[in-house]
Design an enzyme around this catalytic site. Structure first.
Site, PDB file in Angstrom:
ATOM      1  N   LYS A   1     -10.596   3.072  36.571  1.00 32.88           N
ATOM      2  CA  LYS A   1     -12.035   2.894  36.314  1.00 32.88           C
ATOM      3  C   LYS A   1     -12.868   4.111  36.706  1.00 32.88           C
ATOM      4  O   LYS A   1     -13.913   4.371  36.119  1.00 32.88           O
ATOM      5  CB  LYS A   1     -12.536   1.649  37.036  1.00 32.88           C
ATOM      6  CG  LYS A   1     -11.997   0.374  36.410  1.00 32.88           C
ATOM      7  CD  LYS A   1     -12.929  -0.787  36.621  1.00 32.88           C
ATOM      8  CE  LYS A   1     -12.517  -1.973  35.785  1.00 32.88           C
ATOM      9  NZ  LYS A   1     -11.236  -2.588  36.278  1.00 32.88           N
TER      10      LYS A   1
ATOM     11  N   GLU B   1     -22.515  -3.631  36.091  1.00 34.52           N
ATOM     12  CA  GLU B   1     -22.079  -5.008  36.334  1.00 34.52           C
ATOM     13  C   GLU B   1     -20.685  -4.925  36.941  1.00 34.52           C
ATOM     14  O   GLU B   1     -19.992  -3.924  36.771  1.00 34.52           O
ATOM     15  CB  GLU B   1     -22.006  -5.783  35.008  1.00 34.52           C
ATOM     16  CG  GLU B   1     -20.697  -5.633  34.217  1.00 34.52           C
ATOM     17  CD  GLU B   1     -20.423  -4.213  33.699  1.00 34.52           C
ATOM     18  OE1 GLU B   1     -21.384  -3.455  33.517  1.00 34.52           O
ATOM     19  OE2 GLU B   1     -19.238  -3.882  33.491  1.00 34.52           O
TER      20      GLU B   1
ATOM     21  N   SER C   1      -2.251   0.547  35.635  1.00 34.42           N
ATOM     22  CA  SER C   1      -3.696   0.799  35.703  1.00 34.42           C
ATOM     23  C   SER C   1      -4.259   0.856  37.115  1.00 34.42           C
ATOM     24  O   SER C   1      -5.274   1.502  37.355  1.00 34.42           O
ATOM     25  CB  SER C   1      -4.445  -0.262  34.885  1.00 34.42           C
ATOM     26  OG  SER C   1      -4.098  -1.565  35.310  1.00 34.42           O
TER      27      SER C   1
END
Ligand SMILES: *Cc1c(COP(=O)(O)O)cnc(C)c1O
Length: 395
Positions: free
Chosen positions: A89, A111, A377
């Protein structure tokens, strides 16, 4: 067939920008400037510098010998778990904040569901000395208190959202509301390949560094720049889009996506949006959405907090519809088994989200010489409580 976004912001029939009038100028400014900024050599140099020295890129491509032996193929893990803040991310959060600065924005909102995107955003806001407001469902605030503490320590304001089911969808609604009230000074850093165009494409491009590196690393390991299979988990679809990006239109590479099946796609406790969803509009784009007959959003469920979004990126809805990607639903128990297996066989504790991708290995029929790249990930630190409470019979 071309699986990239078209000039109108669509992937086949999915995508677009369905936004309130008040946001039009903002989204339009982003649309007309994102490619110019991202292709500006000084931006590329700035972003690459932080990617290397701050995030720790390139992330390694690791040949997993024991997994390969077990599943009868050459299996490589793309180690996004080794990035700063523990997942992919940060690639997107960093890219977007640098872009926001060039647009003259002085305030950042985001968010978050599990808190991973919130932490990545709060991290880059601390780095760039920009005020940061993170919207998070009140239920998630209670469930993910460590990430809330991290965001606060990093200087962000975490706003608990009490509308709806008090989870990610409601937090997203609230972030959009904030943006409508502050369209001039604020940039909204969306955390996945969702939202109105150009967000899905912009996020995919910031994450595309993953497949850019895979190409180079494949060459080193295998003497060719592509694998036979690429496997990734899909929540909103950003890590998958990044891992697939430079291979989207290369049909030699088979793309496989793992959705969160939860307790099973035949139950109402699932987050398998592509398998179970129907076409609709959510948070500014047309895609597949978990919804009832009358269009009410169905609250998704998965043991993994990062995969329980009721929509999915339009790029993935289109690839699934066109048969470009094989989409498999992986249930909670299968993901847990895969997480313990990787831990014991390779000494790597994966994020629960990534464990869904790992569980795909047992569902495929590989040939011995097949080269498989699986995008790991994130790391599992954040999931230790869940692993501990499900350890019985697995250790
Ligand atoms: C958030 C998250 C995901 C799911 O998001 P995508 O946008 O689908 O990539 C997957 N893995 C990890 C580790 C995450 O934190």
């Amino acid at each position: 067939m071309n699986y990239n976004v078209n000039e109108n912001g669509f992937y086949g029939r999915f995508g677009g920008a369905y936004i309130p009038e008040i946001l039009y100028a903002n989204v339009e400014k982003l649309r007309t400037s994102y490619l110019t900024i991202m292709n500006d050599p000084s931006f590329v140099e700035e972003l690459n510098g932080y990617m290397r020295d701050y995030v720790g890129r390139p992330s390694p491509l690791y040949y997993a010998a024991r997994l390969s032996e077990k599943y009868g193929a050459k299996i490589y893990l793309k180690r996004e778990d080794l990035n700063h803040t523990g997942a992919h991310k940060i690639n997107n959060a960093l890219g977007q904040i640098l872009l926001a600065r060039r647009l003259g924005k002085t305030r950042i909102i985001a968010e978050t569901g599990a808190g991973q995107h919130g932490v990545a955003t709060a991290t880059v806001c601390a780095l760039m000395d920009m005020p940061c407001v993170v919207y998070m469902g009140k239920l998630d605030v209670q469930r993910q208190s460590l990430n809330v503490r991290k965001m606060e320590m990093l200087g962000a304001t975490v706003v608990p959202v009490t509308s709806g089911n008090m989870t990610l969808k409601d937090a997203t609604n609230e972030a959009i509301r904030d943006w409508c009230s502050n369209p001039h000074d604020t940039h909204y850093i969306i955390g996945s390949t969702v939202g109105p165009h150009p967000y899905p494409d912009m996020v995919a491009r910031f994450q595309s560094v993953i497949s850019e590196e895979i190409k180079v690393q494949m060459m080193t390991h295998e003497g060719r720049d592509y694998p036979d299979y690429l496997i990734a988990c899909v929540g909103g679809g950003s890590n998958a889009a990044g891992a697939f990006y430079h291979y989207l239109n290369d049909e030699r590479v088979k793309l496989v996506e793992a959705e969160a099946g939860g307790l099973g796609v035949d139950t109402d406790q699932t987050a398998a949006t592509i398998v179970c969803g129907r076409e609709g509009i959510l948070h500014g784009c047309r895609s597949l959405v978990m919804q009832s007959e009358d269009g009410q959003i169905i609250e998704p469920y998965s043991i993994s907090a990062g995969l329980d979004y009721p929509g999915v990126g339009p790029i993935h809805a289109n690839m699934a519809k066109e048969g470009r990607a094989l989409v498999l639903a992986v249930n909670d128990e299968e993901a847990l088994d895969a997480a313990f297996e990787l831990t014991r066989m390779e000494g790597i504790i994966p994020a629960l989200e990534s464990a869904h991708a790992l569980a795909v290995l047992g569902k495929m029929k590989f040939k011995k010489d097949d080269v498989v790249v699986l995008n790991l990930s994130g790391r599992g630190d954040k999931d230790m409580d869940t692993y501990i409470s499900h350890a019985e019979g697995r250790m």
